[in-house]
Design an enzyme around this catalytic site. Structure first.
Site, PDB file in Angstrom:
ATOM      1  N   ASN A 140    -108.460  44.650  63.142  1.00 52.18           N
ATOM      2  CA  ASN A 140    -108.533  44.436  64.591  1.00 52.18           C
ATOM      3  C   ASN A 140    -109.762  45.131  65.183  1.00 52.18           C
ATOM      4  O   ASN A 140    -110.159  46.213  64.742  1.00 52.18           O
ATOM      5  CB  ASN A 140    -107.246  44.866  65.303  1.00 52.18           C
ATOM      6  N   ILE A 141    -110.350  44.483  66.160  1.00 55.33           N
ATOM      7  CA  ILE A 141    -111.545  45.002  66.836  1.00 55.33           C
ATOM      8  C   ILE A 141    -111.259  44.977  68.332  1.00 55.33           C
ATOM      9  O   ILE A 141    -111.117  43.895  68.932  1.00 55.33           O
ATOM     10  CB  ILE A 141    -112.780  44.141  66.499  1.00 55.33           C
ATOM     11  N   GLU A 142    -111.121  46.187  68.893  1.00 53.18           N
ATOM     12  CA  GLU A 142    -110.736  46.284  70.308  1.00 53.18           C
ATOM     13  C   GLU A 142    -111.972  46.338  71.205  1.00 53.18           C
ATOM     14  O   GLU A 142    -113.112  46.436  70.734  1.00 53.18           O
ATOM     15  CB  GLU A 142    -109.841  47.517  70.508  1.00 53.18           C
ATOM     16  N   CYS A 183     -99.072  38.398  65.858  1.00 49.74           N
ATOM     17  CA  CYS A 183     -98.782  38.003  67.241  1.00 49.74           C
ATOM     18  C   CYS A 183     -98.790  36.479  67.378  1.00 49.74           C
ATOM     19  O   CYS A 183     -99.199  35.749  66.464  1.00 49.74           O
ATOM     20  CB  CYS A 183     -99.802  38.630  68.192  1.00 49.74           C
ATOM     21  N   GLU A 195    -105.815  39.412  61.857  1.00 54.59           N
ATOM     22  CA  GLU A 195    -105.563  38.115  61.234  1.00 54.59           C
ATOM     23  C   GLU A 195    -106.615  37.095  61.641  1.00 54.59           C
ATOM     24  O   GLU A 195    -107.101  36.304  60.837  1.00 54.59           O
ATOM     25  CB  GLU A 195    -104.187  37.576  61.649  1.00 54.59           C
ATOM     26  N   CYS A 245    -102.187  34.696  66.812  1.00 57.75           N
ATOM     27  CA  CYS A 245    -102.571  34.601  65.396  1.00 57.75           C
ATOM     28  C   CYS A 245    -101.741  33.559  64.668  1.00 57.75           C
ATOM     29  O   CYS A 245    -102.245  32.839  63.801  1.00 57.75           O
ATOM     30  CB  CYS A 245    -102.447  35.969  64.728  1.00 57.75           C
ATOM     31  N   CYS A 253    -107.411  40.344  66.955  1.00 65.36           N
ATOM     32  CA  CYS A 253    -106.505  40.836  65.913  1.00 65.36           C
ATOM     33  C   CYS A 253    -107.131  40.697  64.524  1.00 65.36           C
ATOM     34  O   CYS A 253    -108.001  39.849  64.289  1.00 65.36           O
ATOM     35  CB  CYS A 253    -105.209  40.031  65.914  1.00 65.36           C
TER      36      CYS A 253
HETATM   37  N1  THU Z   1    -102.937  43.473  66.504  1.00 61.86           N
HETATM   38  C1  THU Z   1    -103.380  42.843  65.378  1.00 61.86           C
HETATM   39  O1  THU Z   1    -104.463  43.137  64.868  1.00 61.86           O
HETATM   40  N2  THU Z   1    -102.600  41.854  64.854  1.00 61.86           N
HETATM   41  C2  THU Z   1    -101.412  41.451  65.392  1.00 61.86           C
HETATM   42  O2  THU Z   1    -100.878  40.456  64.967  1.00 61.86           O
HETATM   43  C3  THU Z   1    -100.802  42.240  66.459  1.00 61.86           C
HETATM   44  C4  THU Z   1    -101.696  43.172  67.177  1.00 61.86           C
HETATM   45  C5  THU Z   1    -103.785  44.511  67.081  1.00 61.86           C
HETATM   46  C6  THU Z   1    -104.423  44.123  68.386  1.00 61.86           C
HETATM   47  C7  THU Z   1    -104.660  45.467  69.036  1.00 61.86           C
HETATM   48  O3  THU Z   1    -105.911  45.954  68.611  1.00 61.86           O
HETATM   49  C8  THU Z   1    -103.573  46.354  68.479  1.00 61.86           C
HETATM   50  O4  THU Z   1    -103.026  45.661  67.373  1.00 61.86           O
HETATM   51  C9  THU Z   1    -102.460  46.656  69.465  1.00 61.86           C
HETATM   52  O5  THU Z   1    -101.991  45.503  70.051  1.00 61.86           O
END
Ligand code: THU
Length: 141
Positions: free
Chosen positions: A46-48, A88, A59, A91, A57
């Site tokens: 994941n890259i925020e 989620c 995925e 994804c 996310c």
């Molecule tokens: N996140 C994912 O990378 N994959 C998911 O399917 C659920 C959420 C990440 C997004 C965000 O950076 C962190 O989890 C919290 O939501």
């Protein structure tokens, strides 16, 4: 066909990928490893973003990397997080585009497999590419 050996490899790849997450806001890191029909594995984390909704996310990073490289047939995706969180909805939808038979493996950070199902199990009633074709045919186009 997904062997136990490949299951294990995918989970290990996802664990490694998780260490490359950029998640300074949630501190919730996720890793993903996607196995394609050609035998390649594409990883993601994941890259925020400071603009929170622009976060992506793990995925989807893996799927987009694969598709960009010309891969559209997926066998399985492993997703690893601290507590075994599930993919989620966004994804699931992105994965559904490329087939409902893709297996989804959810594991915890220690690599323990918590859950496995197909994408179709996880996203009943997915909106699919053929729905756009049906619309076209109804319109006679
Ligand atoms: N996140 C994912 O990378 N994959 C998911 O399917 C659920 C959420 C990440 C997004 C965000 O950076 C962190 O989890 C919290 O939501």
């Amino acid at each position: 066909m997904l062997t136990d050996e490949m299951r294990e490899k995918l989970i290990q790849e996802a664990r490694q990928a998780r260490s490359r997450a950029y998640a300074p806001y949630s501190n919730y890191t996720v890793g993903a490893a996607l196995l394609t029909a050609s035998g390649q594995i594409y990883t993601g984390a994941n890259i925020e973003n400071a603009a929170y909704p622009d976060t992506i996310c793990a995925e989807r990073v893996a799927v987009f990397k694969a598709v960009f490289e010309g891969e559209k047939e997926f066998i399985a995706i492993a997703v690893v997080s601290s507590n075994g969180g599930f993919p989620c909805g966004s994804c699931r939808q992105v994965l559904a585009e490329f087939g409902l038979q893709t297996r989804v493996l959810v594991a915890k950070e220690d690599g323990a497999l918590l859950f496995e199902a197909t994408l179709g199990d996880l996203l009943p009633g997915a909106f699919l590419p053929e729905h756009l074709n049906e619309r076209d045919s109804r319109r006679g186009g």
